[in-house]
Write an enzyme that holds these catalytic residues in place. Structure first.
Site, PDB file in Angstrom:
ATOM      1  N   ASP A  69       0.830  -1.207   0.000  1.00 29.28           N
ATOM      2  CA  ASP A  69       0.000   0.000   0.000  1.00 29.28           C
ATOM      3  C   ASP A  69       0.865   1.257   0.000  1.00 29.28           C
ATOM      4  O   ASP A  69       0.374   2.357   0.192  1.00 29.28           O
ATOM      5  CB  ASP A  69      -0.990  -0.001   1.177  1.00 29.28           C
ATOM      6  CG  ASP A  69      -0.318   0.052   2.538  1.00 29.28           C
ATOM      7  OD1 ASP A  69       0.916   0.173   2.612  1.00 29.28           O
ATOM      8  OD2 ASP A  69      -1.045  -0.040   3.546  1.00 29.28           O
ATOM      9  N   HIS A 124      -5.848  -0.295   4.315  1.00 34.29           N
ATOM     10  CA  HIS A 124      -6.999  -0.261   5.231  1.00 34.29           C
ATOM     11  C   HIS A 124      -8.319  -0.303   4.461  1.00 34.29           C
ATOM     12  O   HIS A 124      -9.254   0.431   4.754  1.00 34.29           O
ATOM     13  CB  HIS A 124      -6.937   0.982   6.128  1.00 34.29           C
ATOM     14  CG  HIS A 124      -5.607   1.144   6.787  1.00 34.29           C
ATOM     15  ND1 HIS A 124      -5.192   0.349   7.842  1.00 34.29           N
ATOM     16  CD2 HIS A 124      -4.568   1.966   6.508  1.00 34.29           C
ATOM     17  CE1 HIS A 124      -3.972   0.703   8.195  1.00 34.29           C
ATOM     18  NE2 HIS A 124      -3.576   1.675   7.409  1.00 34.29           N
ATOM     19  N   ASP A 134      -0.516  -5.237   8.017  1.00 34.01           N
ATOM     20  CA  ASP A 134      -0.688  -4.075   8.886  1.00 34.01           C
ATOM     21  C   ASP A 134      -0.737  -4.510  10.345  1.00 34.01           C
ATOM     22  O   ASP A 134      -0.103  -3.897  11.211  1.00 34.01           O
ATOM     23  CB  ASP A 134      -1.964  -3.313   8.512  1.00 34.01           C
ATOM     24  CG  ASP A 134      -2.168  -2.100   9.399  1.00 34.01           C
ATOM     25  OD1 ASP A 134      -1.337  -1.170   9.332  1.00 34.01           O
ATOM     26  OD2 ASP A 134      -3.141  -2.092  10.178  1.00 34.01           O
TER      27      ASP A 134
END
Length: 145
Positions: A69, A124, A134
């Site tokens: 990400d 997320h 994460d």
């Protein structure tokens, strides 16, 4: 070449501050989780460390789809910025010094070994492996809080 999927993420509490990174390597039906931390670092350094450590964990040259990400990592590789920075003695187009040169040099060594395609995914956002990475990264930096 073996085809491997790697997912990575980095996290930081403060920037700079305590940081953690997480990675999941997927080969056929096998999954391996890796993680680590640094007491005083930045988010970008943790994003990069996750990529480097995941690639270093491979025991032979592989064809890798690496999902992250981190726009910083994806854009620097996919848009060729890091190669320009290196060619220009680690100076960016605005003539300012590139950051994290030590990690870029290590990453480029790994990219010479493996055939890597970088794929960006929104963080997320419910991506199974991004969420796992994460969680690993956050658990790592929380050791310092």
């Amino acid at each position: 070449m073996k085809e491997i999927n790697i997912y990575t993420d980095g996290a930081c509490s403060g920037n700079p501050g305590p940081g953690g990174w997480g990675a999941v390597l997927v080969y056929k039906e096998n999954e391996k989780q890796l993680s680590g931390s640094d007491k005083n670092t930045t988010n970008n350094r943790m994003e990069m460390t996750a990529v480097i450590e995941a690639l270093k964990a491979l025991k032979e040259p592989c064809k890798v789809t690496l999902t992250t990400d981190s726009k910083y990592v994806c854009d620097a590789i996919n848009k060729g910025w890091v190669y320009s920075w290196k060619k220009n003695n680690w100076k960016k187009s605005d003539k300012k010094p590139a950051l994290n040169v030590d990690l870029w040099e290590e990453m480029l060594k790994q990219l010479d070994i493996h055939e890597v395609e970088f794929v960006w995914v929104k963080g997320h956002n419910g991506h199974k492996y991004n969420e796992i990475c994460d969680k690993l990264a956050v658990e790592e930096y929380q050791k310092y809080l």
